[in-house]
Design an enzyme around this catalytic site. Structure first.
Site, PDB file in Angstrom:
ATOM      1  N   LYS A   1       0.965  -1.193  -0.035  1.00  0.00           N
ATOM      2  CA  LYS A   1      -0.191   0.188  -0.220  1.00  0.00           C
ATOM      3  C   LYS A   1       0.877   1.021   0.036  1.00  0.00           C
ATOM      4  CE  LYS A   1      -2.930   3.060   2.790  1.00  0.00           C
ATOM      5  NZ  LYS A   1      -2.292   4.158   1.869  1.00  0.00           N
TER       6      LYS A   1
ATOM      7  N   GLY B   1       6.576   6.111   7.919  1.00  0.00           N
ATOM      8  CA  GLY B   1       5.888   7.306   8.188  1.00  0.00           C
ATOM      9  C   GLY B   1       6.019   8.148   9.311  1.00  0.00           C
TER      10      GLY B   1
ATOM     11  N   GLY C   1       2.841   5.604  13.114  1.00  0.00           N
ATOM     12  CA  GLY C   1       3.740   4.365  13.422  1.00  0.00           C
ATOM     13  C   GLY C   1       3.118   3.779  14.630  1.00  0.00           C
TER      14      GLY C   1
ATOM     15  N   GLU D   1       9.572   2.739  10.839  1.00  0.00           N
ATOM     16  CA  GLU D   1      10.815   3.720  10.513  1.00  0.00           C
ATOM     17  C   GLU D   1       9.951   4.998  10.625  1.00  0.00           C
ATOM     18  OE1 GLU D   1      13.853   3.222  10.500  1.00  0.00           O
ATOM     19  OE2 GLU D   1      14.141   1.182  10.093  1.00  0.00           O
TER      20      GLU D   1
ATOM     21  N   CYS E   1      13.184  11.985   6.320  1.00  0.00           N
ATOM     22  CA  CYS E   1      13.150  11.708   7.711  1.00  0.00           C
ATOM     23  C   CYS E   1      14.691  12.131   8.374  1.00  0.00           C
ATOM     24  CB  CYS E   1      12.884  10.367   8.345  1.00  0.00           C
ATOM     25  SG  CYS E   1      13.152   9.200   7.183  1.00  0.00           S
TER      26      CYS E   1
ATOM     27  N   GLU F   1       9.414  17.461  14.738  1.00  0.00           N
ATOM     28  CA  GLU F   1       9.499  17.131  13.330  1.00  0.00           C
ATOM     29  C   GLU F   1       8.788  18.056  12.324  1.00  0.00           C
ATOM     30  OE1 GLU F   1       8.784  13.423  11.244  1.00  0.00           O
ATOM     31  OE2 GLU F   1      10.573  13.676  10.426  1.00  0.00           O
TER      32      GLU F   1
HETATM   33  C1  UN1 Z   1      14.167   8.963   4.374  1.00  0.00           C
HETATM   34  O1  UN1 Z   1      14.398  10.012   4.474  1.00  0.00           O
HETATM   35  O2  UN1 Z   1      12.943   8.737   4.470  1.00  0.00           O
HETATM   36  O3  UN1 Z   1      19.492   8.944   3.816  1.00  0.00           O
HETATM   37  C2  UN1 Z   1      15.031   7.827   3.795  1.00  0.00           C
HETATM   38  C3  UN1 Z   1      18.976   9.347   2.995  1.00  0.00           C
HETATM   39  C4  UN1 Z   1      18.162   8.450   1.813  1.00  0.00           C
HETATM   40  C5  UN1 Z   1      17.031   7.449   2.707  1.00  0.00           C
HETATM   41  C6  UN1 Z   1      16.524   8.435   3.497  1.00  0.00           C
HETATM   42  N1  UN1 Z   1      19.043   7.493   1.195  1.00  0.00           N
HETATM   43  O4  UN1 Z   1      18.797  10.305   2.561  1.00  0.00           O
END
Ligand code: UN1
Length: 496
Positions: A173, A226, A231, A248, A282, A382
């Protein structure tokens, strides 16, 4: 405009529901494609297909599964430009990063395809004679992969690649902001020869499609990326069924600049870390901690460089900053800019919604830099947008204390030439990922990815750990002594 269906049992099918939703370009407002608002019944159909396909896929040799995954990577490589454009059009990151998203997908699929020739277990000696001990990995069954919009091909590939190589069948999904990237991915898996029912794709709302995937007892594990509240919701719902879940979640990632750092390099790092993908990673740098001795110099240069960033249509290769991904994102970013101002933080540049000309139909906001005090909401929560909070620190100890005083623990960075300090930082940062003299973003796929504290629940995606969330470990004892041997009770025979 293209109308997509759901992909169930190897075919594109209609939803049981006639309702659809559209995916649009956040830079222009152009409608890109429409997708079904999937329902619980659609998920049940997908589960039936995944259940039927599971025994065959489990038995399909892992190196052969790897061949299909490698085919997928090869087709993606051929279509990299087109797919990269789709990422940029649907999500809004600049075209270099759109293609980077696809490259990260290819990298991971190539890497994990080889894992089909490993899927390593262990062998160990037994405490008894003529007995052999080992572990083997087995697939879990039907697994649910629920993915975010910020890496609309890479994160799905991390999850699908690892789930599939391990022999699971999958319910996928995607985020409702980026179903087109996801659908294109599914088309490629189909073209690469993935058997029917092994991968099933259902679009639709979290509270119908998502909840059914999470709460249906036939779905044996969940992988989710997300926000924190979503989460926690996923994790607690699945907990009632004792279902393994990997989440994550967010980050509030710090970069420290020490007084001995290469200042220009550190500034390029923070620009990329804070404003790359419009801060919607993230791993994005959302806090900058500058040693007081170089504070003034860094701030002047940083603001000057930020003001030169070209904002516009992310398909234009000269553009540095595209739109944020949605109206909701824009509202959140503007809300936090307002909060920052009201809290007394000093807005040094940016922070305005762009209107007129090319910006009228998109969600454009200028990258914002605040001089803030630790403890303000903008330094703790965040934001997931191009907003950077800068703080002055007296020394390394103060920098680390502030860096760690947040609920998240994903990524961190320090710029210094002092090797001792660099190693101390590796030890001291409370994060799953630490960079020395590099920005907080840009993780490579063959290393584990994930965080501590409220960033996750202990797992790591990608790298050597990628298959852990998608395999069960079976411990095997083989006794070839032809007699009953009793562990813990048996004495070794005298004539040894
Ligand atoms: C994310 O930010 O959700 O480290 C993943 C990074 C990427 C992965 C990030 N390669 O910027």
């Amino acid at each position: 405009m293209q109308k997509y269906g759901l992909y169930i049992d190897g075919k594109w099918v209609k939803s049981v529901n006639d309702k659809t939703f559209e995916t649009t370009n956040p830079a222009t407002g152009e409608v890109l494609a429409s997708f079904p608002q999937g329902t619980k019944d659609d998920v049940l159909k997908a589960i039936a297909a995944a259940e039927k396909a599971f025994p065959g896929w489990k038995k399909y040799p892992a190196p052969k599964r790897g061949e299909i995954i490698l085919n997928t990577a090869t087709i993606m490589r051929e279509k990299k430009d087109e797919l990269g454009e789709t990422v940029t059009k649907e999500m809004g990151k600049i075209i270099a990063e759109g293609k980077g998203d696809v490259q990260e997908s290819i990298d991971f699929l190539e890497y994990i395809a080889g894992e089909g020739r490993r899927l390593l277990g262990e062998t160990t000696p037994s405490e008894l004679q003529n007995k052999f001990c080992m572990t083997v990995r087995q697939p879990i069954g039907i697994v649910g992969c629920i993915t975010p919009w910020n890496f609309p091909t890479a994160i799905p590939c991390w999850k699908l690649g690892a789930a599939l190589i391990s022999g699971n069948t999958v319910l996928f999904k995607p985020a409702s902001l980026t179903p087109l990237c996801a659908a294109k991915l599914v088309e490629i898996f189909h073209e690469a020869g993935l058997p029917a029912g092994v991968l099933n794709f259902i679009t639709g709302p979290a509270n119908t499609v998502g909840y059914e995937i999470v709460e249906n007892p036939k779905v044996k594990a969940i992988s989710f990326t997300g926000g924190v509240s979503a989460g926690i919701d996923v994790y607690t719902r699945a907990a009632k069924l004792l279902k393994p879940v990997e989440v994550e979640l967010g980050g509030k990632n710090p970069q420290i600049i020490m007084d001995d750092a290469n200042i220009d390099l550190a500034i390029e790092g923070v620009l990329f870390g804070a404003f790359g993908s419009q801060g919607q990673r993230c791993t994005a740098t959302s806090r900058l901690l500058i040693h007081e001795k170089v504070y003034k110099e860094v701030m002047e240069k940083l603001v000057m460089r930020t003001n030169t960033l070209k904002i516009g249509n992310p398909l234009d290769p000269k553009v540095n900053v595209g739109p944020v991904a949605s109206e909701e994102q824009l509202k959140t970013v503007l809300k936090y800019i307002d909060i920052g101002i009201k809290e007394g933080a000093k807005l040094r540049c940016g922070g305005k919604k762009l209107t007129g000309r090319i910006y009228e139909k998109g969600f454009f906001v200028q990258p914002a830099i605040f001089e803030a005090k630790h403890g303000m909401r903008i330094t703790k929560e965040e934001i997931f947008g191009p907003v950077l909070s800068v703080m002055k620190v007296k020394n390394y100890e103060e920098a680390i204390k502030i860096a760690n005083d947040v609920e998240y623990g994903l990524s961190s960075s320090i710029y210094t030439k002092n090797i001792n300090l660099a190693f101390r930082a590796i030890e001291d940062f409370e994060t799953g990922i630490t960079y020395i003299n590099a920005p907080t973003i840009g993780a490579e796929v063959h290393l584990p990815f994930g965080g501590i504290k409220n960033t996750g629940n202990g797992g790591r995606e990608a790298g050597t750990t990628a298959i852990d969330e998608f395999t069960e470990i079976k411990t095997v004892f083989i006794d070839y002594s032809n007699k009953l041997q009793k562990a813990q009770i048996e004495e070794l025979s005298e004539n040894m």
